[in-house]
Each structure stands twice: as structure tokens, then as C-alpha cells.
Design a protein around this motif. Sequence first.
Motif, mmCIF file in Angstrom:
data_model
loop_
_atom_site.group_PDB
_atom_site.id
_atom_site.type_symbol
_atom_site.label_atom_id
_atom_site.label_comp_id
_atom_site.label_asym_id
_atom_site.label_seq_id
_atom_site.Cartn_x
_atom_site.Cartn_y
_atom_site.Cartn_z
ATOM 1 N N GLN A 95 -1.132 -9.264 -14.681
ATOM 2 C CA GLN A 95 -0.509 -8.312 -15.581
ATOM 3 C C GLN A 95 0.962 -8.150 -15.199
ATOM 4 O OE1 GLN A 95 -2.221 -7.104 -18.146
ATOM 5 N NE2 GLN A 95 -4.143 -8.042 -17.433
ATOM 6 N N PRO A 96 1.805 -7.698 -16.136
ATOM 7 C CA PRO A 96 3.239 -7.575 -15.828
ATOM 8 C C PRO A 96 3.525 -6.564 -14.725
ATOM 9 C CG PRO A 96 2.851 -7.533 -18.203
ATOM 10 C CD PRO A 96 1.504 -7.428 -17.546
ATOM 11 N N LEU A 97 4.569 -6.846 -13.942
ATOM 12 C CA LEU A 97 5.143 -5.871 -13.023
ATOM 13 C C LEU A 97 6.662 -6.055 -13.058
ATOM 14 C CD1 LEU A 97 4.472 -3.514 -11.229
ATOM 15 C CD2 LEU A 97 4.274 -5.056 -9.285
ATOM 16 N N LEU A 98 7.247 -6.784 -12.125
ATOM 17 C CA LEU A 98 8.683 -7.051 -12.242
ATOM 18 C C LEU A 98 8.973 -8.130 -13.265
ATOM 19 C CD1 LEU A 98 9.892 -6.854 -8.526
ATOM 20 C CD2 LEU A 98 10.019 -5.107 -10.312
ATOM 21 N N ALA A 99 7.986 -8.922 -13.589
ATOM 22 C CA ALA A 99 8.088 -9.846 -14.730
ATOM 23 C C ALA A 99 7.307 -9.236 -15.892
ATOM 24 C CB ALA A 99 7.522 -11.213 -14.374
ATOM 25 N N THR A 100 7.894 -9.269 -17.069
ATOM 26 C CA THR A 100 7.240 -8.674 -18.239
ATOM 27 C C THR A 100 6.438 -9.691 -19.041
ATOM 28 O OG1 THR A 100 9.239 -9.033 -19.547
ATOM 29 C CG2 THR A 100 8.990 -6.885 -18.465
ATOM 30 N N ALA A 101 6.721 -10.977 -18.847
ATOM 31 C CA ALA A 101 6.009 -12.018 -19.596
ATOM 32 C C ALA A 101 6.201 -13.344 -18.877
ATOM 33 C CB ALA A 101 6.541 -12.108 -21.025
ATOM 34 N N TRP A 102 5.294 -14.282 -19.148
ATOM 35 C CA TRP A 102 5.421 -15.620 -18.590
ATOM 36 C C TRP A 102 4.780 -16.622 -19.535
ATOM 37 C CZ3 TRP A 102 3.362 -11.449 -16.086
ATOM 38 C CH2 TRP A 102 1.969 -11.332 -16.084
ATOM 39 N N ARG A 138 0.816 -1.212 0.000
ATOM 40 C CA ARG A 138 0.000 0.000 0.000
ATOM 41 C C ARG A 138 0.850 1.262 0.000
ATOM 42 N NH1 ARG A 138 -5.344 -0.490 0.860
ATOM 43 N NH2 ARG A 138 -5.746 1.074 2.455
ATOM 44 N N TRP A 139 2.109 1.139 0.414
ATOM 45 C CA TRP A 139 3.026 2.277 0.352
ATOM 46 C C TRP A 139 3.871 2.278 -0.932
ATOM 47 C CZ3 TRP A 139 5.176 0.775 5.802
ATOM 48 C CH2 TRP A 139 4.239 1.127 6.792
ATOM 49 N N SER A 140 3.679 1.312 -1.793
ATOM 50 C CA SER A 140 4.427 1.218 -3.055
ATOM 51 C C SER A 140 5.940 1.202 -2.836
ATOM 52 C CB SER A 140 4.053 2.389 -3.988
ATOM 53 O OG SER A 140 2.725 2.290 -4.406
ATOM 54 N N THR A 141 6.371 0.384 -1.888
ATOM 55 C CA THR A 141 7.812 0.220 -1.688
ATOM 56 C C THR A 141 8.293 -1.158 -2.110
ATOM 57 O OG1 THR A 141 9.631 0.444 -0.121
ATOM 58 C CG2 THR A 141 7.578 -0.489 0.749
ATOM 59 N N ALA A 142 7.462 -2.192 -1.917
ATOM 60 C CA ALA A 142 7.817 -3.552 -2.330
ATOM 61 C C ALA A 142 6.930 -3.954 -3.507
ATOM 62 C CB ALA A 142 7.643 -4.528 -1.172
ATOM 63 N N GLU A 143 7.520 -4.598 -4.506
ATOM 64 C CA GLU A 143 6.780 -4.993 -5.703
ATOM 65 C C GLU A 143 6.900 -6.495 -5.925
ATOM 66 O OE1 GLU A 143 6.915 -1.073 -8.539
ATOM 67 O OE2 GLU A 143 8.748 -2.301 -8.486
ATOM 68 N N THR A 144 5.943 -7.015 -6.665
ATOM 69 C CA THR A 144 5.875 -8.444 -6.972
ATOM 70 C C THR A 144 6.180 -8.679 -8.450
ATOM 71 O OG1 THR A 144 3.501 -8.110 -7.217
ATOM 72 C CG2 THR A 144 4.251 -9.023 -5.141
ATOM 73 N N LEU A 145 6.348 -9.936 -8.813
ATOM 74 C CA LEU A 145 6.580 -10.247 -10.225
ATOM 75 C C LEU A 145 5.374 -9.895 -11.074
ATOM 76 C CD1 LEU A 145 8.353 -13.724 -9.957
ATOM 77 C CD2 LEU A 145 9.406 -11.507 -10.477
ATOM 78 N N VAL A 146 4.181 -10.068 -10.500
ATOM 79 C CA VAL A 146 2.927 -9.932 -11.242
ATOM 80 C C VAL A 146 1.998 -9.022 -10.453
ATOM 81 C CG1 VAL A 146 0.940 -11.224 -12.157
ATOM 82 C CG2 VAL A 146 3.230 -12.252 -12.198
#
Length: 498
Positions: free
Chosen positions: A76-83, A59-67
Motif C-alpha cells: 500500500q502507498p506510504l512515501l510512494a503514492t503509486a507504482w 515501531r517508533w514511527s520515525t523512519a518511513e518506507t516507500l511502501v
Amino acid sequence: MTTPRARFTATLPFALVVLLTSCFQADQSGAGDRLRVVMLQPPRAGLSPLSDDAFKLSRWSTAETLVQLDADGDPQPLLATAWTRLNATTWRFVLRPKVQFHDGTPLTADQVVHALTAATRAVPKPRILDGVTLKAEETGPHAVLVRTQLPDPLLPNRLSSPQLAILARKAYGPDGQVNPTGAGTGPFVLTDIQGTTSAHLDRFDRYWGEQARVAGIDADYVPDGTARAAALRTGTADVVEALPVSQVALLPPALVHEVPMPRTNTLYLNTTTGPLKDASLRAAIRDAVNRTSLVNTVYEGRADVAQGLLGPALPWAATLRTPVKSPTVRAVPQGEEITLATFSDRAELPEVAVLLAQQLTQAGFTVRQDVRQYAQIEADALAGWFDAFILSRATVLDSGDPVAYMTSDFSCAGSFNIAQLCDPAVEAALKRAAAALPGPDRRAAIMAAEAAILRTNAAVPLLHERVIQGEAARVDAAERDPRERRLLTGQTSLSADE
């Protein structure tokens, strides 16, 4: 747990405001360009992403996930762009290039494998991995293979859980502890954790995406609802979580925003023992319930009348729902005695029970109520001791998908099957939904499963809850997320003080 500040608030509102103000002003430079947020609950595990504290980091936008998930719950993509799904149990994820952790190290396959492996070894496991055996391995510097022991069409959704955020290697200690300070990849870097009092974040200037529009975030934990409302009303907070209904009338309407939650209050009816094993009597209860009265009386209109198990937090549900025609003819009650139970931990539920008892009595039932604390009543409910049980239930769990909830509550082997339901049509529908890949086919299968469940009259959906979020007039683009994964993002900004 109530903090000293929250206790002060109950008796000395002015003192509380002064205390909140001093808290927010601490360690700030350019406070006018920083977001001040009041959170409902303090962290329980030092802000470890392997716990429920992960949702604060998200909620603070400090940690991100692959998806990440879109509004429909599709990955949808986040740290991973495709799978790509290579086979029933193996997926390949391609990593986003040129991403830096807050400590300056690059996002690589090795870092991702290390983070996911730490999650699989955690004690206790992150909730999203309950019943899941997962193994990650490198396949080149910018791609990762993720294998599961059993076929899992929801794996990309699973990897969107904040509990599987990818942190820099330095965050993971040898003792299983995780320190997220300066270890995420988001637009804000966590710089300071003050225990269960506050946390501070600064803009991360080397973020891989668009740079954050404010200089930072100052978060304070205030469990007391009156205190949170006071912080918004007096201008000492910009964004406030979970305002109590009782405080809304004291706030300017423009500052109050209601967000539908993926949470449904449902009346579960015992299909195996007692008078309600007669499906025609369950149909009589279904028709006797006045949902609108419950919403208007108990929730003061701040909830949504249920049309099914899934509510407006999943907007696609209403578009795919068709009227359910039960094959069972409604019986006329003849004074059958039923026990209606619920728990007192959620303040509204005992009130709902009182009104429902009145409605069912008018319909011809003899109703006895049993209300206890949840810890004292859960085992009896799961054992089928009650004829009817009112439950406030999250309908999408960490994967953002309702199949797990439906299976748990309505399948023959479901671990939370209060209705004691075991219906062949429901079993077949749930099996089809569980096997479908995320997207239109899965959503259609989910709604078919909902219809199959409702035809049994084992569950009478009552209402869908909302959470009330406070935002100061100068706040722009705060997220109003039904899943409560996002709140402040790089797009959130502040206008000049009036």
C-alpha cells in the motif's frame, strides 16, 4: 547482553523501579503527554536502518518506507503514492508530494535514490536484499525507477522493509555509517540516542500526515523480562514489549495483550535417510502428535494449535485452506528407533521435545533425544543427521510474504531444507507461487504450495507462537502488529492519569 539495570532487577525489584522511573523522567517536558515504552533488546548497530535496528525506528514511527503492507501483506502507498511495473525487471515509483525530512529538506527522487543506493552498498547488506541486485535512478524530481537484475514480482513488498527506510541525505556517512537522528519523515523525530540505554523522540509538527497525538516517546531498553513486567505493573511504563509468560499471572489481565506471530513451531521429518524416508511412518508421526497438549502444557495456553504452516498472523490463510488428504496410508510403528532433536536457545523447545518423545513412544517408536545450543546443532540438522527436528521458524520474512520461507525449507535447492525434501509437486507449486503477483492469486498459490508440502508429511506443524504486549490502561491505539513493524504511531494517545 544484560544491562546493569536488568541485573539489579533480579535481586532488588524496588531499586529497579526507582531506576526505571528516573530514566523515563529524564529529558522530559510534560511527561504526562509522552509515551514511555520499554523495549526488549538494545540496539546492536547504533539504530542504523540498514540493520535489524531498523525495526525500532519503524515501531517508533520515525523512519518511513516507500511502501507499507496491509493486514494481508499486500503493498500500500506510504512515501510512494503509486507504482507501475514497466517490464519484468523495472518498476516506476511516484513519490508523495510535500513531504519533509526532519532536517527540513524535501523528499525528492534524488534523496530516495541516495538512500536506496546506500542500502545496496552496505556491508553487510540489509537482509531484505539477500540475493537481490537492485539499482535506483531518478526519472524526474518526483519519480524513481528501480531495476532488478532478475524479475522480482515482490519488489514493492521488498521496499516495505524497515531496512529500506528513506532517510535524509545527511544521515549517510562516507564510511557507511548511518545516523538516523533528525533524518526520518515520520510523525516523531528522533532527537537523542543514549547508546544501549535509551532513546528519545519528539512530535514532528511538520509531518505530511495527521499530527501525532502525544508530545513524544521515551524508550528504554530492558532485556530482563521480570524488569519489563515490573515497569508495567508499577506504572513506570505505558507500553512494554514481549512480556514473559511467567510474569503474566502477576499483572492485571486488562494490561496484557497477546499478538499472534508469523512464527510456527514445526516438526521436520527426514525424507531421505533413516526410517522416516518411509512416508507411511511419517504419516504415523503426523497422527500421533497431540498439538493441544503441547500448547496447554508448555505454553500455558498462550499459543495457537497449528492447522497448517501459516497461522493466525496471516488471517487470509485460514480462509483459503482446504483439508489436506495425504496419499500415504499410515503405518503401525514397530519400535523403529528415531532421533528427535532440537535446540535449547528457546526455552520452550526442549520441553516440547520431551512431550513429543512421550507421544511418539506411545505410538510405537523408540525415541532418542538430542538437545544442544543452536550454534552447535544447526549444521547437523541441515546435513540431515536427525530423523526429526523441532524448529521455531519465522514464516514471513522481511518482504511480508511466505514464499521465501517455503522455498528455503521445502524446495530441492532450499538452503534450510532440514527435511531433505525434493518433491516434484512441491517444486511446481512453489514455482507458481513465486511467479504470482501480490494479491489474491498469489495467496491462492501460496496455500496450494502449503497443501503440497503437507501431503508429503515432511513437516508436521505443531503450534503458532504469540508475543505478549503490555499496555497501561491509559494507552489508546497502540499497534498490535504480528510483523512487529509498528507499535507507537501518530494515532497512539494517552488519557489523563487516574
